[in-house]
Design an enzyme around this catalytic site. Structure first.
Site, mmCIF file in Angstrom:
data_model
loop_
_atom_site.group_PDB
_atom_site.id
_atom_site.type_symbol
_atom_site.label_atom_id
_atom_site.label_comp_id
_atom_site.label_asym_id
_atom_site.label_seq_id
_atom_site.Cartn_x
_atom_site.Cartn_y
_atom_site.Cartn_z
ATOM 1 N N GLY A 11 7.862 1.299 0.665
ATOM 2 C CA GLY A 11 8.290 2.015 -0.523
ATOM 3 C C GLY A 11 9.040 1.172 -1.524
ATOM 4 N N MET A 92 -2.196 3.913 2.045
ATOM 5 C CA MET A 92 -3.238 3.134 2.718
ATOM 6 C C MET A 92 -4.378 4.002 3.263
ATOM 7 S SD MET A 92 -1.949 0.353 1.881
ATOM 8 C CE MET A 92 -2.758 -0.993 2.716
ATOM 9 N N ARG A 93 -4.811 4.963 2.484
ATOM 10 C CA ARG A 93 -5.956 5.786 2.868
ATOM 11 C C ARG A 93 -6.964 5.842 1.739
ATOM 12 N NH1 ARG A 93 -5.635 9.360 7.238
ATOM 13 N NH2 ARG A 93 -3.733 8.867 8.356
ATOM 14 N N HIS A 111 -2.476 -2.603 -6.623
ATOM 15 C CA HIS A 111 -3.154 -3.442 -5.627
ATOM 16 C C HIS A 111 -2.628 -4.877 -5.752
ATOM 17 C CE1 HIS A 111 -6.293 -4.549 -2.808
ATOM 18 N NE2 HIS A 111 -6.486 -5.629 -3.553
ATOM 19 N N THR A 143 -11.041 5.570 -8.748
ATOM 20 C CA THR A 143 -12.338 6.237 -8.718
ATOM 21 C C THR A 143 -12.824 6.220 -7.263
ATOM 22 O OG1 THR A 143 -13.530 4.171 -9.045
ATOM 23 C CG2 THR A 143 -12.912 5.391 -11.041
ATOM 24 N N GLU A 145 -14.920 4.386 -5.965
ATOM 25 C CA GLU A 145 -15.117 3.023 -5.472
ATOM 26 C C GLU A 145 -13.753 2.410 -5.126
ATOM 27 O OE1 GLU A 145 -16.629 -1.340 -7.061
ATOM 28 O OE2 GLU A 145 -16.856 0.397 -8.362
ATOM 29 N N GLU A 176 4.828 -6.991 -8.797
ATOM 30 C CA GLU A 176 4.489 -5.557 -8.731
ATOM 31 C C GLU A 176 5.655 -4.700 -9.186
ATOM 32 O OE1 GLU A 176 1.279 -4.908 -5.220
ATOM 33 O OE2 GLU A 176 3.327 -5.157 -4.528
HETATM 34 C C1 GAR Z 1 2.055 -3.194 -2.229
HETATM 35 O O1 GAR Z 1 1.973 -4.597 -2.186
HETATM 36 C C2 GAR Z 1 0.770 -2.599 -2.769
HETATM 37 O O2 GAR Z 1 0.177 -3.390 -3.756
HETATM 38 C C3 GAR Z 1 -0.073 -2.568 -1.529
HETATM 39 O O3 GAR Z 1 0.796 -2.141 -0.518
HETATM 40 C C4 GAR Z 1 2.108 -2.632 -0.800
HETATM 41 C C5 GAR Z 1 3.088 -1.504 -0.667
HETATM 42 O O4 GAR Z 1 4.391 -1.996 -0.634
HETATM 43 N N1 GAR Z 1 -1.185 -1.680 -1.690
HETATM 44 C C6 GAR Z 1 -2.396 -1.926 -1.181
HETATM 45 O O5 GAR Z 1 -2.651 -2.909 -0.518
HETATM 46 C C7 GAR Z 1 -3.423 -0.853 -1.468
HETATM 47 N N2 GAR Z 1 -4.724 -1.337 -1.213
HETATM 48 P P1 GAR Z 1 5.618 -0.999 -0.786
HETATM 49 O O6 GAR Z 1 5.433 0.114 0.256
HETATM 50 O O7 GAR Z 1 6.822 -1.829 -0.466
HETATM 51 O O8 GAR Z 1 5.622 -0.478 -2.179
#
Ligand code: GAR
Length: 194
Positions: A11, A92-93, A111, A143, A145, A176
C-alpha cells in the site's frame, strides 16, 4: 472526484495518494474507500490512519482473477462507495468483463515498467534481467487486455551499472509515488463540471 483504491499488498502507493490528499496536492480528488482482496494486507491499515473507510472483500473462489462471486462482491463494495475513479494500486488480480463493465472508462492501473515493455508479473526484475538502461512506471486506463490499455502518463528511471533488484525497486517505487498522485490530481481537473 470520488476515488476508490484497490490493492493487495504493502500500500505504499495508496499511502502516497493519501499523503498528497492530506497535503492538498490531490486537486479535486478525494479518496473515499480502500479495499483489498488480501485479508491481512498492510494497505488496509491506511484506512484507520487516514480516516478513510477500508476493508477486505472476499475475492474467492479464484486465485489470480476476479470472477464469479468474488467479482460480484467487489462490484457491490466499490459501487457502494460511488466512485468516479477506481485506482488499482498493486491490485494483483486480473479483472473480468463484469467488473470492467460496471466501471467502464473509470479504472486506472499503476504498473512498474514503461509499458508496453515488461507487462505482467515481476516487471522490475524483468527489466533488470533484460539489461535495459531505462525503465520506469506507467499509469494507464484498464481494459480487458492485461497491462494493455491506453497510457495516461509515465515516469522514467535510469538503470545504473551495478544496479541491484533492491536499489532498482526503490527507484521505481519513488517514481510511482510521485506519478500516481499527480495523475489523479490531473484527472480530477479534467473532469467536466457537474
Ligand atoms: C507497485 O510497484 C505497482 O506498480 C505494482 O505493485 C506495486 C504495489 O506496491 N503493480 C503491479 O505490478 C500490477 N501489475 P504498493 O502496494 O506498495 O503500492
Amino acid at each position: 472526484m470520488r476515488v476508490v483504491i484497490l490493492g493487495s499488498g504493502r500500500g505504499s502507493n495508496a499511502e502516497a495518494v493519501l499523503l498528497a490528499q492530506q497535503a492538498g496536492r490531490l486537486g479535486g480528488a478525494r479518496v473515499v474507500a480502500v479495499f483489498s482482496d488480501v485479508a491481512d494486507a498492510p494497505i488496509l491499515k491506511l484506512g484507520p490512519r487516514f480516516g478513510v473507510p477500508s476493508g477486505f472483500v472476499d475475492p474467492s473462489p479464484f486465485r489470480t482473477k476476479l470472477d464469479g462471486e468474488g467479482e460480484a462482491r467487489f462490484i457491490a463494495a466499490v459501487s457502494g462507495a460511488g466512485p468516479d475513479l477506481v485506482v488499482l494500486a498493486g491490485f494483483m488480480r486480473v479483472l473480468k468483463p463484469a467488473f470492467l463493465g460496471a466501471f467502464a472508462g473509470r479504472i486506472i492501473n499503476l504498473h512498474p515498467s514503461l509499458l508496453p515493455s515488461f507487462p505482467g508479473l515481476d516487471a522490475i526484475g524483468q527489466a533488470l534481467r533484460r539489461g535495459v538502461r531505462i525503465t520506469g512506471c506507467t499509469v494507464h486506463h484498464v481494459t480487458a487486455e492485461v497491462d494493455g490499455g491506453p497510457i495516461i502518463d509515465q515516469a522514467a528511471v535510469r538503470i545504473e551499472a551495478g544496479e541491484t533488484l533492491e536499489s532498482l525497486e526503490a527507484k521505481v517505487h519513488a517514481a510511482e509515488h510521485a506519478l500516481l498522485p499527480e495523475v489523479i490530481a490531473r484527472l480530477s481537473g479534467a473532469r467536466p463540471p457537474g
